[in-house]
Design an enzyme around this catalytic site. Structure first.
Site, PDB file in Angstrom:
ATOM      1  CG  HIS A 148      -2.020  -1.036   1.076  1.00  0.00           C
ATOM      2  ND1 HIS A 148      -2.489  -1.768   2.133  1.00  0.00           N
ATOM      3  CD2 HIS A 148      -2.718  -1.447  -0.034  1.00  0.00           C
ATOM      4  CE1 HIS A 148      -3.440  -2.595   1.691  1.00  0.00           C
ATOM      5  NE2 HIS A 148      -3.587  -2.420   0.389  1.00  0.00           N
ATOM      6  CD  GLU A 179      -0.680   0.594   4.300  1.00  0.00           C
ATOM      7  OE1 GLU A 179       0.023  -0.423   4.364  1.00  0.00           O
ATOM      8  OE2 GLU A 179      -1.917   0.571   4.128  1.00  0.00           O
TER       9      GLU A 179
HETATM   10  O1  0X9 Z   1      -6.902  -4.046   4.516  1.00  0.00           O
HETATM   11  C1  0X9 Z   1      -5.741  -4.375   4.301  1.00  0.00           C
HETATM   12  O2  0X9 Z   1      -5.317  -4.681   3.184  1.00  0.00           O
HETATM   13  C2  0X9 Z   1      -4.751  -4.418   5.470  1.00  0.00           C
HETATM   14  N1  0X9 Z   1      -4.910  -3.258   6.294  1.00  0.00           N
HETATM   15  S1  0X9 Z   1      -4.460  -1.790   5.738  1.00  0.00           S
HETATM   16  O3  0X9 Z   1      -4.960  -0.800   6.665  1.00  0.00           O
HETATM   17  N2  0X9 Z   1      -2.875  -1.666   5.758  1.00  0.00           N
HETATM   18  O4  0X9 Z   1      -4.955  -1.622   4.406  1.00  0.00           O
HETATM   19  C3  0X9 Z   1      -4.980  -5.671   6.266  1.00  0.00           C
HETATM   20  C4  0X9 Z   1      -4.842  -6.951   5.474  1.00  0.00           C
HETATM   21  C5  0X9 Z   1      -5.001  -8.193   6.293  1.00  0.00           C
HETATM   22  N3  0X9 Z   1      -4.946  -9.384   5.488  1.00  0.00           N
HETATM   23  C6  0X9 Z   1      -5.992  -9.860   4.780  1.00  0.00           C
HETATM   24  N4  0X9 Z   1      -7.170  -9.349   4.875  1.00  0.00           N
HETATM   25  N5  0X9 Z   1      -5.766 -10.883   3.999  1.00  0.00           N
HETATM   26 ZN    ZN Z   2      -1.806  -1.717   4.042  1.00  0.00          ZN
END
Ligand code: 0X9
Ligand code: ZN
Length: 427
Positions: A185, A188
């Site tokens: 991402h 981040e």
């Molecule tokens: O939503 C996401 O992709 C992650 N959080 S973020 O705030 N950095 O965007 C968490 C991902 C956790 N893993 C899966 N859902 N597979």
């Molecule tokens: Zn993320």
């Protein structure tokens, strides 16, 4: 002397002005923290989050009493406040002026022409670095430590950037490996910064620090500090808060797919969007993103040696295990939880930073198509973790550069625990 002062004032002004689009983009934007008190409020916030153009949800609704951070532009602030008031969700301001934080993060501010070319090869951890600097650091590291470090490439991104990785390990046969990626991402920023810190620790510590020497002798570390390079470059050049890749979407003017919704394991089974303009767009098909294909190819080709898959995100301070597509627990959850507990204990011991451990779905929300689920579910890498770094929302994505070292050094203690467990042979 006076002339010099005047001259440097003009210079500073012209630099700021030259960077005006980026430097002033988020002027007056605020981040609100809303805390839903019942399920209906959670659902209403979730619905609002799907209105993809209006507000930028820095965190997604997770459940009752779980805070949600929402950024609003100046012209939408009143609307957000009145919506939250109407649905009776308590809220407060977390960040009063997002632009201030962004400006502080870009110190020293590069000149626009430097953004794609700034190539100080010796990385520092007191400031954030551009894509070009991070890649140059990989090359430099391989040159400086030829006995233990080799630079490779996963391939090229949509816009043609090299997705460089470094393999750090003393020569040896059949060594177990640990994969660490960062920057999936784009916004981040603490994630690539932390990955580069690990590279520095492993290389400069080899031969000087007994534990690191053992970890490099007995384990191969494959570290990819920027697996979404187009997105990351875009956060430097155009929009500091861009999250996705930068691929084109047929039939839409919106660019990008959320790479962490694009992996080919229970793809599009919840927690991702069908809309190309959404920040959680899953893409037109599984593995549509070339960057995700490269990661997949590497993981599959090296599935026998890679024992742990680690992916760095921010923010929230979570050490997450699969699954992210279902609230079911993996059958070996006890093993994953035990190692995470040990790692987090070492992490917390450094500065007292607390982390929550659990499966992604049960700790955060359902989000299918994640790289962590793919590493475990398809590549068969039993130990797969998403680590959401600092903080818990005071700065969110705009974490000050002064917090790179505290964040990276505590996380490194946790990652060394994982390294030692791999050395000892995981259950
Ligand atoms: O939503 C996401 O992709 C992650 N959080 S973020 O705030 N950095 O965007 C968490 C991902 C956790 N893993 C899966 N859902 N597979
Ligand atoms: Zn993320």
């Amino acid at each position: 002397m006076r002339l010099l002062l005047v001259f440097s004032a003009i210079l500073a002004l012209s630099l700021t002005e030259a960077r005006m689009p980026l430097a002033s983009q988020y002027f007056g934007y605020k981040v609100f923290r809303a805390t839903p008190k019942d399920m209906q409020q959670v659902l209403l916030l979730d619905k609002l989050s799907q209105n993809e153009d209006k507000f930028d949800f820095w965190t997604s609704p997770r459940g009752v009493n779980k805070p949600v951070d929402i950024m609003a532009k100046p012209s939408d602030i009143e609307e957000l406040k009145s919506f939250l008031t109407t649905i009776k969700v308590p809220f407060n301001v977390m960040i009063d002026n997002v632009n201030e934080n962004i400006r502080a993060q870009m110190v020293p501010a590069p000149k626009p022409e430097e953004i794609s070319s700034r190539k100080s090869s010796r990385i520092t951890f007191t400031e954030y670095h551009t894509y070009a600097e991070i890649q140059a650091f990989l090359t430099q590291t391989a040159n400086d430590f030829p006995n233990i470090a080799t630079k490779g490439s996963l391939g090229r991104s949509f816009e043609g950037r090299d997705i460089g990785y470094i393999k750090i390990g003393a020569p040896g046969l059949n060594k177990p490996a640990i994969w660490i990626d960062a920057g999936i991402h784009a916004r981040e920023w603490i994630s690539p910064a932390t990955a580069t810190y690990f590279i520095d620790q492993l290389t400069t510590g080899y031969g000087n620090d007994a534990e690191i020497t053992r970890l490099v002798d007995d384990v191969d570390w494959i570290i990819v500090p920027s697996i979404n390079p187009d997105g990351y470059a875009f956060t430097w050049s155009d929009d500091r808060l861009w999250r996705k890749s930068r691929s084109t979407n047929p039939g839409s003017t919106c660019l990008g797919t959320d790479p962490n919704r694009n992996y080919d394991f229970h793809w599009d089974e919840g927690g991702s969007s069908d809309l190309p303009c959404s920040d959680t767009y899953h893409g037109p098909s599984a593995l549509s993103e070339i960057e995700a294909q490269h990661v997949s190819d590497f993981l599959l080709a090296n599935r026998n040696s890679i024992k742990v898959y680690l992916t760095l995100h921010s923010y929230g301070q979570y050490w997450l295990t699969p699954w992210g597509y279902t609230s079911n627990y993996p059958s070996d959850y006890d093993n994953l939880f035990a190692l995470a507990t040990e790692a987090v204990a070492a992490l917390t011991a450094v500065h007292g930073t607390e982390y929550t451990i659990g499966t992604s779905t049960n700790t955060l929300y359902v989000a299918s198509g994640g790289s962590d689920d793919y590493a475990k579910g398809v590549a068969g890498i039993a130990y797969s973790y998403t680590v959401e770094l600092r903080d818990t929302g005071a700065f969110g994505f705009t974490l000050p550069a002064a917090l790179i070292i505290p964040t990276a050094e505590e996380t490194w203690e946790g990652f060394k625990v994982v390294g030692n467990a791999v050395r000892d042979g995981l259950p």
